[in-house]
Design an enzyme around this catalytic site. Structure first.
Site, PDB file in Angstrom:
ATOM      1  N   LYS A 228       5.820  -7.352   2.311  1.00  0.00           N
ATOM      2  CA  LYS A 228       5.980  -7.530   4.069  1.00  0.00           C
ATOM      3  C   LYS A 228       3.943  -8.363   4.202  1.00  0.00           C
ATOM      4  CE  LYS A 228       5.385  -2.485   3.939  1.00  0.00           C
ATOM      5  NZ  LYS A 228       4.984  -2.728   2.523  1.00  0.00           N
TER       6      LYS A 228
ATOM      7  N   GLY B 171       0.639  -1.196   0.189  1.00  0.00           N
ATOM      8  CA  GLY B 171       0.061  -0.441  -0.264  1.00  0.00           C
ATOM      9  C   GLY B 171       0.914   1.202   0.280  1.00  0.00           C
ATOM     10  N   SER B 172       0.417   2.467  -0.510  1.00  0.00           N
ATOM     11  CA  SER B 172       0.955   3.583  -0.112  1.00  0.00           C
ATOM     12  C   SER B 172       0.600   4.568   0.647  1.00  0.00           C
ATOM     13  CB  SER B 172       0.464   4.428  -1.389  1.00  0.00           C
ATOM     14  OG  SER B 172       0.924   4.061  -2.879  1.00  0.00           O
ATOM     15  N   GLY B 173       1.754   5.146   0.948  1.00  0.00           N
ATOM     16  CA  GLY B 173       0.955   5.989   2.376  1.00  0.00           C
ATOM     17  C   GLY B 173       3.097   5.956   3.347  1.00  0.00           C
ATOM     18  N   HIS B 174       3.699   4.626   2.952  1.00  0.00           N
ATOM     19  CA  HIS B 174       4.938   4.461   3.392  1.00  0.00           C
ATOM     20  C   HIS B 174       6.097   5.182   3.283  1.00  0.00           C
ATOM     21  CE1 HIS B 174       2.352   1.907   5.969  1.00  0.00           C
ATOM     22  NE2 HIS B 174       1.623   1.095   4.795  1.00  0.00           N
TER      23      HIS B 174
ATOM     24  N   HIS C   6      -0.355   1.481   9.583  1.00  0.00           N
ATOM     25  CA  HIS C   6      -1.641   1.816   9.045  1.00  0.00           C
ATOM     26  C   HIS C   6      -2.291   1.865  10.401  1.00  0.00           C
ATOM     27  CE1 HIS C   6      -0.143  -1.607   6.553  1.00  0.00           C
ATOM     28  NE2 HIS C   6      -0.604  -0.870   6.062  1.00  0.00           N
TER      29      HIS C   6
ATOM     30  N   ASP D 141      -1.341  -8.519   0.526  1.00  0.00           N
ATOM     31  CA  ASP D 141       0.070  -8.546   0.401  1.00  0.00           C
ATOM     32  C   ASP D 141       0.321  -9.808   0.124  1.00  0.00           C
ATOM     33  OD1 ASP D 141       0.113  -5.406   0.648  1.00  0.00           O
ATOM     34  OD2 ASP D 141       1.540  -5.076   1.348  1.00  0.00           O
TER      35      ASP D 141
END
Lengths: 328, 328
Positions: free
Chosen positions: B104, B53-56, B214, B109
């Protein structure tokens, strides 16, 4: 106040201890935490010394090392370092070729670096004032020195590493500063540890347009706008101020203030780049990240440096500091 | 929600466009923003592919380049990338020596990378699960994969660059993951752009101890403690989990979650280092910065990797990505 700290009195020294321990391959700490210095000096090289209030990390300590600064003097948070700090740094890193001070234009910084320069021999100074937001401000006569200072430190640092003499370094620094413009926008305030509460109040849907890196007021308080609308206005202020010079190759530097994640910074970079390129600027070098911060403030600044060939080559030259590293 | 954006629907694509434009010397973008890839591939080298996921950010796109990943597949914010993204990445960067997926441990995922692996030939996988905070969590069976993933990507990336074959790379990745433990603490929530409000509520004097990247719950909600007290408990959890292995040379990685400035991260590093060294860990390598983030969350995680000689040499090997660069 929500921060990782043990005591507001020891935030700075504990952080500096950790910083120098993490980078002990290239850095050493002066007595009484007066300065951070490059571990291995280069005899015959002009020493570059900067500094200022803490809270803007990685500026300046994170920019000490091969190809940039020889020493940085950290004041207390948002407070100028004292002249004895700069004098101790000069004594530690001047190998006989003289020193150049790089000073952001704030009254306290200018006064204290001036005092240290007068008490030393062979010191020249470059004062940065790249912020186009306002003339005169809370702590400044004239324009504030902000993120563009990093660009001056990188380019002058590379030239010093290559053996340029002191008067030429001062001229180069003034030239880079003169080719550089910045402006910032804050979405939230920062919180100075010793104060324990936000420096300024700001509404849930407001931004401070043209904010300074200590949370000083900018041009106006405004409703939060889209990234494109913000970038349009910031870029217009920069291009307007550069005038005829805003054509051709440039470095675009989008800088986070500490509380803004890289996803948003790259989005702002994307907006700003398109806008600048529409007006004839050609972005040939880029830097995106939180390098000249205001503690935990959410926001960012946009810096544009018009590049000539010499400046581009010096920007590309090897650098090895905690925060900026390439070519080695 | 105070963010630099134009529309919640285009945050990701605009940010990726800016990201790849700013690093066009080393990166290229796949069609439909399916992946970020290394511009210059190295024929005969095993391709390393990660994503999530994006945001990391900068994980994983900021870790694509010489000596680390060949491609990274960005899902929507906090949402797994889809198998067709990984398949497109395999097609783009596999030069014939096979691919290693670094994943991860989150259910989405794992499922989607598994699916892509089954539809490809010559793919092996390393699943990271370094977070000691909790067994099973909102999106995870077993332990979560967090900041330690960067360490796996760096060390395995260096080995791949040097020509190690696929089965050995998988074994090395599992070994690095097995030598790595992390745990994080949040002071504030993050805000997902599409949600428009904080992921969780947290009081003015509270912290989430053991938080996931998250914003998933950790071990408990607690009163905010001193940096030393927080570090004591995080380090004890890591050392306790490593058991007999928590002696000797190690990499200490203090990671910011996006909203925490470097001054606080270095202060936490200072605390954690002292605590670990008291218990027999020798910190010989360090990394401090916001590399595995949770959008704008204030907080940090501490990661410890017990190093052997091979891992240390590979950690030191040249790397040239947007976020991590040394030796070149």
């Amino acid at each position: 106040m929500k921060k990782f700290l043990n005591s507001v009195d020891t935030v700075l020294t504990e952080s500096l201890d950790g910083f120098v321990a993490a980078h002990s391959d290239i850095l050493a700490l002066g007595d009484e935490h007066k300065f951070v210095r490059r571990k291995a000096l280069k005899p015959g090289k002009v020493a570059l010394i900067s500094g200022g209030g803490s809270g803007h990390e990685p500026l300046h300590g994170g920019l000490v090392g091969h190809g940039m600064l020889d020493a940085a003097c950290p004041g207390q948070v948002f407070t100028s370092p004292t002249p004895d700090q700069m004098l101790a740094a000069v004594q530690a890193v001047d190998t006989g070729a003289g020193c150049l001070f790089i000073v952001k234009n704030y009254e306290g910084d200018v006064m204290n670096f001036d005092m240290a320069a007068e008490m030393s021999e062979g010191v020249l100074q470059v004062v940065t004032n790249d912020d186009v937001a306002v003339e005169n401000s809370s702590y400044t006569t004239g324009r504030r020195g902000v993120a563009g200072t990093l660009v001056v430190e990188k380019i002058v640092g590379a030239a010093a590493e290559q053996g340029m003499a002191l008067p030429e370094l001062k001229a180069l620094g003034d030239r880079v500063n003169g080719a550089t413009r910045s402006m910032g926008v804050a979405l939230t305030s920062c919180t100075v540890p010793a104060a324990g509460r936000p420096t300024f109040e700001i509404g849930d849907n407001e931004m401070e347009f043209g904010v300074g890196i200590h949370g000083e007021p900018g041009r106006r308080r405004d409703a939060l706008k889209s990234a494109d609308a913000i970038a349009e206005e910031v870029c217009a202020a920069i291009v307007g101020d550069l005038g005829e010079r805003a054509k051709g190759p440039a470095l675009l530097f989008v800088n986070g203030f500490g509380g803004t994640p890289s996803m948003e910074l790259y989005l702002m970079y994307n907006s700003a780049r398109k806008i600048f390129e529409r007006s004839g600027v050609r972005v040939i070098r880029s830097l995106v990240g939180s390098y000249v911060t205001s503690l935990d403030m959410a926001g960012c600044s946009i810096t544009l440096t018009m590049l000539d060939n010499e400046m581009t080559v010096l920007w590309d030259a090897p650098v090895h500091t905690a925060a900026l590293r390439w070519g080695m």
